[in-house]
Design a protein around this motif. Structure first.
Motif, short mmCIF file in Angstrom:
data_model
loop_
_atom_site.label_atom_id
_atom_site.label_comp_id
_atom_site.label_asym_id
_atom_site.label_seq_id
_atom_site.Cartn_x
_atom_site.Cartn_y
_atom_site.Cartn_z
N PRO A 8 141.71 95.53 110.31
CA PRO A 8 141.38 95.44 109.38
C PRO A 8 140.81 95.45 108.22
O PRO A 8 142.08 94.55 107.57
CB PRO A 8 140.56 97.62 109.07
CG PRO A 8 141.81 98.12 109.42
CD PRO A 8 142.19 97.17 110.55
N LEU A 9 140.02 94.43 107.85
CA LEU A 9 140.07 94.41 106.22
C LEU A 9 138.91 95.20 104.64
O LEU A 9 139.53 94.76 103.71
CB LEU A 9 139.38 93.12 106.29
CG LEU A 9 139.46 91.26 107.60
CD1 LEU A 9 139.27 90.48 107.69
CD2 LEU A 9 141.63 91.39 107.09
N ALA A 10 138.10 95.86 105.28
CA ALA A 10 137.36 96.47 105.08
C ALA A 10 138.15 97.44 104.05
O ALA A 10 139.47 97.69 104.91
CB ALA A 10 136.95 97.30 105.81
N ALA A 11 138.39 97.77 103.26
CA ALA A 11 138.36 98.44 102.38
C ALA A 11 140.67 98.74 101.98
O ALA A 11 141.10 99.26 101.70
CB ALA A 11 138.65 100.43 102.20
N GLN A 12 140.76 97.35 102.14
CA GLN A 12 141.57 96.51 101.48
C GLN A 12 141.95 96.07 100.47
O GLN A 12 140.97 95.42 99.78
CB GLN A 12 142.28 95.67 102.32
CG GLN A 12 143.89 95.93 103.58
CD GLN A 12 144.79 96.67 103.37
OE1 GLN A 12 145.00 97.35 102.90
NE2 GLN A 12 145.08 97.05 104.96
N PRO A 13 143.03 96.08 99.61
CA PRO A 13 143.19 95.73 98.14
C PRO A 13 143.27 94.28 98.04
O PRO A 13 143.56 93.46 99.50
CB PRO A 13 144.82 96.36 97.75
CG PRO A 13 144.97 97.33 97.98
CD PRO A 13 144.31 97.24 99.46
N ALA A 14 141.81 93.67 97.45
CA ALA A 14 141.32 92.38 97.90
C ALA A 14 143.01 91.05 97.61
O ALA A 14 143.47 90.28 98.04
CB ALA A 14 140.84 91.93 96.47
N SER A 15 144.09 92.07 96.25
CA SER A 15 144.79 90.89 96.05
C SER A 15 146.17 91.07 96.96
O SER A 15 146.65 90.10 97.64
CB SER A 15 145.29 91.67 94.95
OG SER A 15 145.81 92.86 95.64
N TYR A 16 145.67 92.30 98.19
CA TYR A 16 146.63 92.19 99.48
C TYR A 16 145.97 90.65 100.19
O TYR A 16 147.22 89.89 100.78
CB TYR A 16 146.91 93.47 100.00
CG TYR A 16 147.36 92.91 101.28
CD1 TYR A 16 148.82 93.22 101.26
CD2 TYR A 16 146.73 93.37 102.17
CE1 TYR A 16 149.34 93.06 102.77
CE2 TYR A 16 146.94 93.58 103.71
CZ TYR A 16 148.49 93.51 103.97
OH TYR A 16 149.02 93.01 104.85
N LEU A 17 145.08 91.30 100.51
CA LEU A 17 143.83 90.01 101.11
C LEU A 17 144.23 89.11 100.89
O LEU A 17 144.98 87.77 101.92
CB LEU A 17 142.52 90.93 101.60
CG LEU A 17 142.12 91.82 101.90
CD1 LEU A 17 141.33 91.25 101.99
CD2 LEU A 17 143.53 91.85 103.28
N ALA A 18 143.77 88.53 99.53
CA ALA A 18 144.25 86.87 99.44
C ALA A 18 146.42 86.57 99.31
O ALA A 18 146.26 85.11 99.54
CB ALA A 18 143.77 87.02 97.83
N SER A 42 149.36 96.85 92.50
CA SER A 42 149.96 96.11 92.67
C SER A 42 150.13 95.39 94.00
O SER A 42 150.80 94.45 94.29
CB SER A 42 151.91 97.55 92.68
OG SER A 42 150.69 98.29 92.58
N GLY A 43 149.19 95.06 94.40
CA GLY A 43 148.61 94.24 96.18
C GLY A 43 149.30 94.73 97.23
O GLY A 43 149.60 94.34 97.57
N TYR A 44 149.36 96.59 96.92
CA TYR A 44 150.00 96.77 98.38
C TYR A 44 149.43 97.78 99.26
O TYR A 44 148.05 98.15 98.99
CB TYR A 44 150.87 98.17 97.74
CG TYR A 44 151.92 98.05 96.87
CD1 TYR A 44 152.79 96.94 96.82
CD2 TYR A 44 152.99 98.71 96.01
CE1 TYR A 44 153.82 96.42 96.13
CE2 TYR A 44 153.69 98.96 95.13
CZ TYR A 44 154.04 97.47 95.48
OH TYR A 44 155.39 97.00 94.17
N CYS A 99 155.02 103.26 97.95
CA CYS A 99 154.48 102.35 97.54
C CYS A 99 152.62 101.67 97.88
O CYS A 99 151.64 101.29 97.10
CB CYS A 99 155.24 100.56 97.69
SG CYS A 99 156.23 100.34 96.92
N HIS A 100 152.37 102.37 99.08
CA HIS A 100 151.55 102.38 100.03
C HIS A 100 150.84 103.90 99.55
O HIS A 100 149.90 103.99 100.33
CB HIS A 100 151.67 102.64 101.65
CG HIS A 100 152.48 101.21 102.03
ND1 HIS A 100 151.93 99.86 101.38
CD2 HIS A 100 153.91 101.04 101.78
CE1 HIS A 100 152.61 98.79 102.03
NE2 HIS A 100 154.07 99.49 101.90
N GLY A 101 151.24 104.59 98.35
CA GLY A 101 150.50 105.59 98.19
C GLY A 101 150.35 106.82 98.81
O GLY A 101 150.64 106.96 100.37
N ALA A 102 150.40 108.05 98.38
CA ALA A 102 150.98 109.07 98.47
C ALA A 102 149.56 109.77 99.82
O ALA A 102 150.27 110.51 100.76
CB ALA A 102 150.44 110.45 97.79
#
Lengths: 216, 310
Positions: A156-166, A56-58, A45-48
């Motif tokens: 950090p909020l930078a470079a985090q998927p927008a869907s996840y932050l929302a 997916s907002g992971y 889910c969190h990527g390799a």
């Protein structure tokens, strides 16, 4: 993407049998194979690379402070951060595995920022100025310049998927996430409209960690 | 025993400024203490400054914009006049606009004014200069310097339309009533650990990220000096009650605010630039108020030794 998933799960399945008798596995192994006792492979889910998955907002875990990640795993397990996907995963990890995994992810390079989506100027204004007449500080006042994060408690909020932050901001609004120290984020989220959330999360997703200098 | 003395004198109210005591009349802020609720606004505002977006796009606007930058990133835009890691904005939130946080529009039309601190009538310019010397532990920019022109232009622009010489609600920090219990170091330490250390650090020295001070230092070599208004316990308590923890103003009890202020100000910080040869004399000359812990013994240490950069 589904091919990558299938690959990861196969990989995990294959090596889980073998790893049962080995000594305590390292972070990379745990991340790609899980622990065989109910903690699915994080990488699925969190990527390799720990970079997360925008669609997916992971969230990305790469480059986040180990101490912050450890606290989140504890909070998922205890339920003060309610999440049906992560609760069983976190519960299945013992203290050693949490320490190993969080140190591993903290050591990975953060992913590049999402491409800038042309949106309103409301995002950077909230990020850099806040809305003080309403008692709302600027996000950067706690999350650092450009949202790079500060110390162990301000992720950090930078470079985090927008869907996840929302999702997180809505979770605070709905009271399903209530693990913020001093209720700081509950207070912030309560003052944000749906349009604010769209604007500010799109803006942070497009901020690069590297451009802002070192991670905290 | 200094606590007893403190308690006895704590009701001596002198709402003062960046650089010292006694220059604002005591009636400028609502006498009623604000209720301990999570209301973000410390008090009703009778004046609303224009929004930043209203800064005109011309030569005048450039000076306003520069003044704003000096206020929010002081060392960067007024280099040479700043001797610590603070910015004006750290104690005057929202770039000097927030009611209950010493807003510039609350001050601008109230000068010239007599200040007990230096025994003469101070212009607004001199008032700003005092902040550089004490709160910023630096040097006063000359009255005709580019920095002063820009800061004054910013304050003027923000204050347009307000009456001259009339106290506005929201000026200064909302004054607190005398504490029920004399402020206490040990209780203050508990408040600090619970409500402040997360941001200002376990040692009060603040936290940086990407080369910028995000959470400013509360004491030590990079904080305000012993001549600054914030070193007086009543002023610090009012600021803290109305504005801290960040975004959660007015959630602490008044007692917690007094105790946290006492704890913060019972630590060393840079020497008062008016240092008069020794601590006792300096106290007698400049800090003869129960609100100052300068020259007072706390936990076996006489405060006011100064803390040098290291």
């Amino acid at each position: 993407m589904s091919a990558r998933w299938a690959f990861l799960f196969t990989l995990a399945g294959l090596s889980m049998a073998g790893s049962a008798c080995a000594g305590s596995p390292d972070g990379a192994t745990l991340a790609t194979q899980g622990n065989g006792r109910g903690a699915a492979p994080c990488a699925a889910c969190h990527g390799a690379d720990g970079g997360g998955q925008t669609a997916s907002g992971y969230p990305r875990l790469a480059g986040l402070p180990a101490e912050y990640l450890r606290k989140q795993l504890e909070d998922f397990a205890s339920g003060i951060r309610g999440n049906a996907v992560m609760q069983p995963v976190a519960t299945a990890l013992n203290a050693d595995e949490r320490a190993t995994l969080t140190a591993y992810y903290a050591s990975l390079q953060p992913p590049p920022a999402a491409p800038t989506t042309a949106s309103s100027s409301a995002g950077p204004v909230l990020a850099d100025r806040g809305r003080w007449p309403q008692g709302l500080p600027a996000c950067d006042q706690c999350h650092g310049p450009g949202g790079v994060g500060v110390g162990n408690s301000f992720p950090p909020l930078a470079a985090q998927p927008a869907s996840y932050l929302a999702n997180q901001l809505r979770a605070w609004q709905h009271g399903t996430r209530k693990n913020d120290p001093l209720e700081l984020m509950r207070g912030v989220a309560a003052k944000l409209s749906a349009a604010d959330i769209d604007a500010v999360t799109a803006w942070y997703a497009a901020q690069s960690v590297a451009a802002q200098g070192v991670k905290p | 025993m200094n606590r007893l003395r403190f308690a006895a004198l704590a009701s001596t109210l002198c709402l003062a400024a960046c650089s010292g005591a006694g220059d604002l009349p005591a009636n400028i802020v609502a006498a009623a203490p604000s209720p301990a609720t999570s209301s973000a606004k410390p008090q009703a505002t009778a004046f609303t400054p224009p929004p930043e977006s209203a800064i005109p796009n011309d030569e005048f606007g450039k000076q306003i914009e520069l003044g704003r930058k000096i206020f929010t990133e002081t060392a960067k835009y007024a280099p040479g006049y700043v001797g610590n890691q603070l910015n004006c904005e750290n104690c005057h939130l929202d770039a000097g606009r927030l009611a209950g946080s010493g807003p510039l529009w609350g001050a601008y039309s109230m000068y010239p004014a007599y200040r007990a601190k230096n025994h003469h009538v101070n212009t607004f310019t001199e008032r700003l200069q005092g902040c550089f010397m004490y709160s910023m532990n630096g040097k006063a920019p000359p009255a005709d310097s580019a920095e002063m022109v820009a800061l004054e232009t910013y304050a003027y622009w923000m204050s347009q339309g307000e009456p001259v010489g009339k106290e506005l609600a929201g000026r200064g920090y909302p004054k607190l009533a005398k504490p029920v219990q004399a402020p206490d170091f040990a209780r203050g330490e508990q408040v600090f650990k619970r409500d402040c250390a997360l941001c200002h650090g376990p040692d009060g020295q603040g936290q940086m990220a990407a080369g910028k001070m995000v959470f400013p230092p509360l004491w030590g070599p990079q904080s305000f000096n012993w001549g600054a208004g914030m070193h007086e316990v009543d002023k610090a308590a009012s600021f803290i009650k109305a504005n801290m923890p960040l975004g959660r103003g007015n959630t602490l009890t008044e007692q917690d605010a007094w105790d946290a202020a006492y704890f913060m100000n019972a630590h060393e910080r840079p020497q008062d630039p008016r240092y008069a040869g020794n601590v006792a004399q300096t106290r007698a000359k400049f800090h003869d108020t129960p609100q100052s812990l300068y020259g007072v013994e706390v936990n076996g240490q006489v405060l006011g030794q100064g803390s040098a950069a290291h």
